[in-house]
Design an enzyme around this catalytic site. Structure first.
Site, short mmCIF file in Angstrom:
data_model
loop_
_atom_site.label_atom_id
_atom_site.label_comp_id
_atom_site.label_asym_id
_atom_site.label_seq_id
_atom_site.Cartn_x
_atom_site.Cartn_y
_atom_site.Cartn_z
N GLY A 15 -8.20 67.24 76.62
CA GLY A 15 -7.96 66.58 75.33
C GLY A 15 -6.48 66.60 74.99
N LYS A 196 -14.91 74.91 56.15
CA LYS A 196 -13.63 74.86 55.43
C LYS A 196 -13.13 73.43 55.33
CE LYS A 196 -10.75 74.01 58.97
NZ LYS A 196 -9.65 73.03 59.08
#
EC number: 1.1.1.94
Length: 333
Positions: A15, A196
């Site tokens: 990635g 979060k």
């Protein structure tokens, strides 16, 4: 399946987005291992050869000369540590397509924050299923890609099936300015990273709606309580959310405008609804509905998460959601 023999001093980061590039850079800078960044496009490889950068992900940041950039998945063969740094919703497909290249003796570490949207499952479960592996680890915590790549001090968490395994990975991946703390709570670390983002969107809505810093502080503290309840219900350790992968990451993402989740929330707060605001590239936009659905199934009270999900899904506007939150029955903290 690739050969069983793996080399623990060979690291491959899959990635080439901002976070993957940053992790590859800090690992290569430490000099502990040979590090390869596996990109999907040949153009990224060519740009790196010509400029020593990945300007499409981290513009203007020079990458270490020791870093190798390739678009050939064969570089995974024999790698001892493989970092999956693609977005959360791309983890399953990546595992499926790379299964034949990754050795069974390799340590695979997920470096994404979220849950699978279609199933609500943890990313470790998803990747283990596709790679036919056990005990996939996860890296999470408060760290922006640009800060990591620039060598600014950053501390995060790596969680594995045992504290001993996590400690080995922490030592292998840490550098002079990048410190990893080991954990054995893969559930808590993953859910902290996913939730979060949802709470950062909520804080952005508060900012965009002009509700003040006091409201943001209340959201952070009450959001942390939600996170703790959810982690415990899913089998993780409630205390984990008070560490780097929970509170630390939440404070960073809910207060810095580098955060895509916060900026998305600000846009929602300013306009009053999700109409015209795509959350396609916002991890928290995926996680909100998933977490809200799972919480309902488990009987876990998560009013802030449910409100964010309702706004994003177009079921409620910002004004109505805030009114409902503020009119909830008063209970003990």
């Amino acid at each position: 399946m690739a050969a069983e023999s793996v080399q623990k001093d060979r690291i491959v980061v899959v990635g080439s987005g901002a976070f993957g590039t940053a992790l590859a850079a800090v690992a290569a800078s430490s000099g502990k291992a040979s590090v390869t960044l596996l990109a999907r496009r040949e153009s990224i490889v060519e740009d790196f050869k010509q400029t020593g950068r990945n300007d499409s992900a981290l513009p203007g940041i020079d990458l270490p000369g020791a870093l190798i950039v390739s678009d050939d998945p064969a570089v995974l063969e024999g790698a001892g540590i493989v970092l999956f740094a693609m977005p959360s919703q791309a983890q399953r497909e990546a595992g499926r397509s790379l299964y034949g290249f990754i050795g069974k003796g390799a340590d695979v570490v997920i470096c994404a924050k979220g849950m699978e949207r279609a199933s609500g499952r943890l990313l470790t479960d998803v990747v283990e299923e596709e790679l036919h592996l056990q005990n996939v680890a996860v890296l999470s915590g408060p760290g922006f890609a640009a800060d990591i790549a620039k060598g600014l001090p950053t501390a995060m968490v790596v969680a594995a099936s045992s504290i001993e395994r996590a400690a080995v990975l922490a030592e292998a991946l840490s550098g002079a300015t990048f410190r990893l703390y080991p954990s054995a709570d893969r559930i808590g670390v993953q859910l902290g990273g996913a939730l979060k983002n949802v709470l950062a969107i909520a804080c952005g809505i508060v900012e965009g709606a002009g509700l003040g810093d006091s409201a943001r502080a209340a959201l952070i503290s009450r959001g942390l309580a939600e996170m703790s309840r959810f982690v415990a219900a899913r089998g993780g350790e409630a205390d984990t959310v008070r560490g780097l992968s929970g509170l630390g990451d939440l404070v960073l993402t809910a207060t810095s405008h580098q955060s895509r989740n916060l900026r998305y929330g600000i846009a929602l707060g300013q306009s009053g609804s999700a109409s015209g605001h795509s959350g396609e590239l916002v991890e928290g936009a995926f996680a909100a509905s998933v977490a809200a659905d799972v919480a309902r199934q488990l009987g876990v009270d998560m009013p802030v998460t449910a409100a964010v999900a309702a706004i994003i899904d177009g079921k409620m506007d910002v004004k109505t959601a805030l009114e409902r939150l503020m009119s909830r029955p008063i209970t003990q903290e």
